[in-house]
Design a protein around this motif. Structure first.
Motif, PDB file in Angstrom:
ATOM      1  N   LYS A 110      38.544  38.962  59.642  1.00 57.07           N
ATOM      2  CA  LYS A 110      37.328  38.238  60.400  1.00 57.07           C
ATOM      3  C   LYS A 110      38.269  36.977  61.123  1.00 57.07           C
ATOM      4  O   LYS A 110      37.850  36.429  62.228  1.00 57.07           O
ATOM      5  CB  LYS A 110      36.136  37.762  59.903  1.00 57.07           C
ATOM      6  N   PHE A 111      38.876  36.596  60.655  1.00 55.81           N
ATOM      7  CA  PHE A 111      39.521  35.168  60.985  1.00 55.81           C
ATOM      8  C   PHE A 111      41.093  35.473  61.151  1.00 55.81           C
ATOM      9  O   PHE A 111      41.909  35.656  60.330  1.00 55.81           O
ATOM     10  CB  PHE A 111      39.643  34.314  59.847  1.00 55.81           C
ATOM     11  N   ASP A 112      41.444  34.966  62.541  1.00 48.72           N
ATOM     12  CA  ASP A 112      43.046  35.111  62.954  1.00 48.72           C
ATOM     13  C   ASP A 112      43.822  34.028  62.145  1.00 48.72           C
ATOM     14  O   ASP A 112      45.220  34.324  61.988  1.00 48.72           O
ATOM     15  CB  ASP A 112      43.148  34.750  64.372  1.00 48.72           C
ATOM     16  N   ASN A 113      43.378  33.010  61.598  1.00 54.30           N
ATOM     17  CA  ASN A 113      44.162  31.973  60.843  1.00 54.30           C
ATOM     18  C   ASN A 113      44.354  32.478  59.553  1.00 54.30           C
ATOM     19  O   ASN A 113      45.191  31.740  58.724  1.00 54.30           O
ATOM     20  CB  ASN A 113      43.716  30.734  60.831  1.00 54.30           C
ATOM     21  N   ILE A 114      43.772  33.403  58.808  1.00 55.73           N
ATOM     22  CA  ILE A 114      44.202  33.885  57.712  1.00 55.73           C
ATOM     23  C   ILE A 114      45.228  34.909  57.896  1.00 55.73           C
ATOM     24  O   ILE A 114      45.212  36.065  58.669  1.00 55.73           O
ATOM     25  CB  ILE A 114      43.050  34.658  56.704  1.00 55.73           C
ATOM     26  N   CYS A 115      46.360  34.525  57.199  1.00 54.22           N
ATOM     27  CA  CYS A 115      47.597  35.442  57.331  1.00 54.22           C
ATOM     28  C   CYS A 115      47.594  36.949  56.876  1.00 54.22           C
ATOM     29  O   CYS A 115      46.957  36.948  56.004  1.00 54.22           O
ATOM     30  CB  CYS A 115      48.913  34.732  56.918  1.00 54.22           C
ATOM     31  N   LYS A 116      48.159  37.645  57.468  1.00 50.93           N
ATOM     32  CA  LYS A 116      47.916  39.215  57.193  1.00 50.93           C
ATOM     33  C   LYS A 116      49.105  39.610  56.438  1.00 50.93           C
ATOM     34  O   LYS A 116      49.846  40.353  56.659  1.00 50.93           O
ATOM     35  CB  LYS A 116      47.991  39.965  58.574  1.00 50.93           C
ATOM     36  N   HIS A 117      48.850  39.012  54.999  1.00 48.76           N
ATOM     37  CA  HIS A 117      50.007  39.392  54.151  1.00 48.76           C
ATOM     38  C   HIS A 117      49.167  39.441  52.779  1.00 48.76           C
ATOM     39  O   HIS A 117      48.697  38.409  52.436  1.00 48.76           O
ATOM     40  CB  HIS A 117      51.079  38.485  54.090  1.00 48.76           C
ATOM     41  N   ILE A 118      49.335  40.423  51.859  1.00 54.83           N
ATOM     42  CA  ILE A 118      48.812  40.672  50.436  1.00 54.83           C
ATOM     43  C   ILE A 118      49.830  40.921  49.516  1.00 54.83           C
ATOM     44  O   ILE A 118      50.542  41.855  49.794  1.00 54.83           O
ATOM     45  CB  ILE A 118      47.528  41.449  50.482  1.00 54.83           C
ATOM     46  N   HIS A 119      50.046  39.933  48.737  1.00 59.29           N
ATOM     47  CA  HIS A 119      51.003  39.994  47.574  1.00 59.29           C
ATOM     48  C   HIS A 119      49.983  40.887  46.506  1.00 59.29           C
ATOM     49  O   HIS A 119      49.162  40.302  46.018  1.00 59.29           O
ATOM     50  CB  HIS A 119      51.508  38.761  47.210  1.00 59.29           C
ATOM     51  N   LEU A 120      50.516  41.911  46.266  1.00 64.45           N
ATOM     52  CA  LEU A 120      49.537  43.086  45.332  1.00 64.45           C
ATOM     53  C   LEU A 120      50.467  43.623  44.358  1.00 64.45           C
ATOM     54  O   LEU A 120      50.592  44.675  44.289  1.00 64.45           O
ATOM     55  CB  LEU A 120      48.974  43.907  46.247  1.00 64.45           C
ATOM     56  N   PRO A 121      50.668  42.611  43.238  1.00 61.63           N
ATOM     57  CA  PRO A 121      51.620  43.118  42.155  1.00 61.63           C
ATOM     58  C   PRO A 121      50.958  44.492  41.403  1.00 61.63           C
ATOM     59  O   PRO A 121      49.908  44.513  41.316  1.00 61.63           O
ATOM     60  CB  PRO A 121      51.847  41.791  40.983  1.00 61.63           C
ATOM     61  N   VAL A 122      51.911  45.246  41.480  1.00 67.48           N
ATOM     62  CA  VAL A 122      51.544  46.866  40.707  1.00 67.48           C
ATOM     63  C   VAL A 122      51.916  46.804  39.249  1.00 67.48           C
ATOM     64  O   VAL A 122      51.524  47.634  38.378  1.00 67.48           O
ATOM     65  CB  VAL A 122      51.489  47.905  41.578  1.00 67.48           C
ATOM     66  N   GLN A 123      53.297  46.377  39.257  1.00 63.63           N
ATOM     67  CA  GLN A 123      54.066  46.320  37.799  1.00 63.63           C
ATOM     68  C   GLN A 123      54.394  47.971  37.477  1.00 63.63           C
ATOM     69  O   GLN A 123      55.703  47.893  37.046  1.00 63.63           O
ATOM     70  CB  GLN A 123      53.320  46.007  36.732  1.00 63.63           C
TER      71      GLN A 123
END
Ligand code: SAH
Ligand code: F3S
Length: 481
Positions: free
Chosen positions: A288-301
């Motif tokens: 919804k928000f352009d200013n929220i960066c499009k990157h998710i750090h999603l550790p899986v291990q």
């Protein structure tokens, strides 16, 4: 764009705005995660009220503080080596006092004072407000220690002093501690129970950052997606909260939205997301928000269901894929990064192959990869034997790193001949003629400086790339400037 974290490269000491009238000199350095760097800004703020200005020179310091990391054995060894260095300096300047902060302080407690004669002061991550009292004891010649963990402390009322900053990006901590109890991890023991910070104080900090010229902030927590504010206290006590408290509670998706609206031109990042807590609401808010960066750090291990279970990660490989599919569907231009551990106890070749095939499915943009390091007091240490030989761990890690390198290259190549938006952060390390910044996807991008400046948001045409960096030319200022 693989990144194996080398703790020995950290420890950059921090520079504080000098406050008039302060006469004592503080040398403070930090190791480990972003939260430690952020905590040092809180410590510097507390000590600036106690007459301390920071110095970049260890030799000049009246007080040396080292903010420590316990996550792997290597991180602790790095700090031990630094203490040797302090020792050498103390021989020349015997009045210098030395304090240990952070996770090692919490883990080793009084052992530190016994094992390392140079240490005068030991302070755990929840006890920094006690520093003035502890320093008074040290000034009187006694060793001082406070490693009490708190159920409430969030330092929400302390305005951090921004240290060693580029004036463009800043950390804002929103939760402390972790309740997840992954069996390999020391963090729940060193940072205590999970608690969230008052959203009002977070928004005030965001507004203050913007007014001071900052253009990007990263919301920090060991597990940001479990953020929940209902008036303070532990998340588990939410069930006992009043109806009023429940009605006005703020979860992470709502906090993100509040931040995005408070400063619509400020870039927002967050770290770290635990797969079991990342909700669709958060992904939809990002969309919804352009200013929220499009990157998710999603550790899986790990990619093996059996190992995930042994690690007490509360999701399966299949559930992780479902989450990845949802991210790709709702946020088609979102970068995803990982943390992976090679050689967890009992890990078989098949388990390792499962990790590689999980990587093939996701094709992460980048990641942080480690060999398993047994940590005292964790469930894995108590219940399992560290039975994977070191050379096997290293070989598996090398295979994981190689696979990540291939995927990073595929991912950066996707940006060739496209236009990306780059926030300029600093001069490129390789050339003083080039700026370096990051895209919304958290990919490093470099381009010739021309008339652009640090802090500018610039549209860049990507003409070339390495596996870690986009190379290009600026076209224009972004409309979002
Ligand atoms: N949620 C946290 C994770 C902290 S630890 C965050 O905010 O980043 C960071 C990473 O270190 C973990 O994701 C894990 O991959 C790695 N790690 C933690 N304990 C470890 C251990 N005992 N051995 C090797 N790697 C470990
Ligand atoms: Fe550690 Fe797991 Fe929390 S990795 S920080 S216990 S989510």
């Amino acid at each position: 764009m693989e990144k194996t974290i080398d703790e020995s490269k950290q420890g950059e000491h921090l520079i504080l705005e000098q406050k008039d009238g302060n006469t004592r000199k503080l040398f403070i350095e930090s190791y480990g995660c972003a939260m430690n760097f952020s905590d040092s800004e809180i410590v510097a703020s507390i000590l600036s009220e106690q007459g301390f200005n920071t110095t970049q020179s260890l030799e000049d310091a009246d007080l040396v503080l080292v903010n420590t990391c316990s996550i792997r054995d290597k991180a602790e060894q790095t700090v031990r080596k630094r203490l040797e260095k302090y020792n050498a300096v103390k021989r020349i300047n015997p009045k210098m006092k030395v304090g240990v902060l952070g996770c090692m302080a919490e883990r080793l407690k009084t052992k530190f004072l016994e094992e390392e004669k140079i240490v005068d002061l030991v302070v755990g991550p929840d006890a920094y407000k006690d520093l003035p009292n502890l320093l008074a004891e040290v000034d009187e010649g006694r060793d001082a220690i406070n490693v009490i963990l708190s159920k409430e402390e969030t330092y929400g009322d302390i305005a951090p002093v921004r240290l060693n900053t580029n004036g463009v990006t800043a950390f804002v901590s929103i939760t402390r501690g972790c309740d997840n109890m992954c069996t390999f991890c020391v963090v729940p023991f060193t940072r205590g129970r999970e608690r969230s910070r008052d959203p009002q104080s977070i928004i005030e900090e965001v507004n203050d950052l913007w007014s001071k010229g900052y253009k990007e902030m990263t919301l920090l927590g060991q597990n940001v997606d479990s953020y929940l504010w209902y008036g303070g206290g532990l998340k588990k006590d939410f069930v006992k909260a009043s109806d009023m408290q429940k009605a006005t509670a703020v979860n992470f998706a709502q906090l993100l939205e509040l931040c995005a609206k408070a400063q619509p031109k400020m870039r927002i990042r967050f770290s770290t997301s635990n797969p079991q807590d990342l909700t669709l609401d958060v992904i939809e808010t990002m969309a919804k928000f352009d200013n929220i960066c499009k990157h998710i750090h999603l550790p899986v291990q790990s990619g093996s269901n059996r190992i995930l279970k042994e690690m007490n990660r509360l999701h399966t490989r299949e559930e992780y894929f479902e989450l990845i599919d949802n991210i790709r569907r709702i946020l088609p231009n979102c970068a995803i990064s990982q943390d992976l551990i090679a050689g967890f106890p009992t890990e078989t070749e098949q388990d390792h192959q499962d990790t590689l095939s999980l990587m093939d499915y996701v094709k992460y943009n980048f990641g942080y990869m480690f060999t398993y390091s047994e940590r005292p007091g964790t469930m894995a240490e108590r219940k399992m034997e560290d039975d994977i030989p070191e050379e096997t761990k290293k070989r598996r890690l090398a295979e994981i790193v190689q696979r990540q390198r291939e995927h990073s290259e595929i991912r950066t190549k996707e940006y060739l001949n496209t236009v990306v938006e780059v926030l300029v952060e600093r001069e490129s390390k390789k050339s003083d003629q080039q700026w370096s910044g990051r895209t919304s996807q958290n990919i490093v991008a470099v381009f010739p400086k021309e008339h652009y400046n640090i802090g500018d948001l610039v549209k860049m045409q990507v003409t070339d790339c390495t596996s870690a960096t986009l190379i290009g030319e600026a076209i224009a200022y972004s409309m979002e400037n």
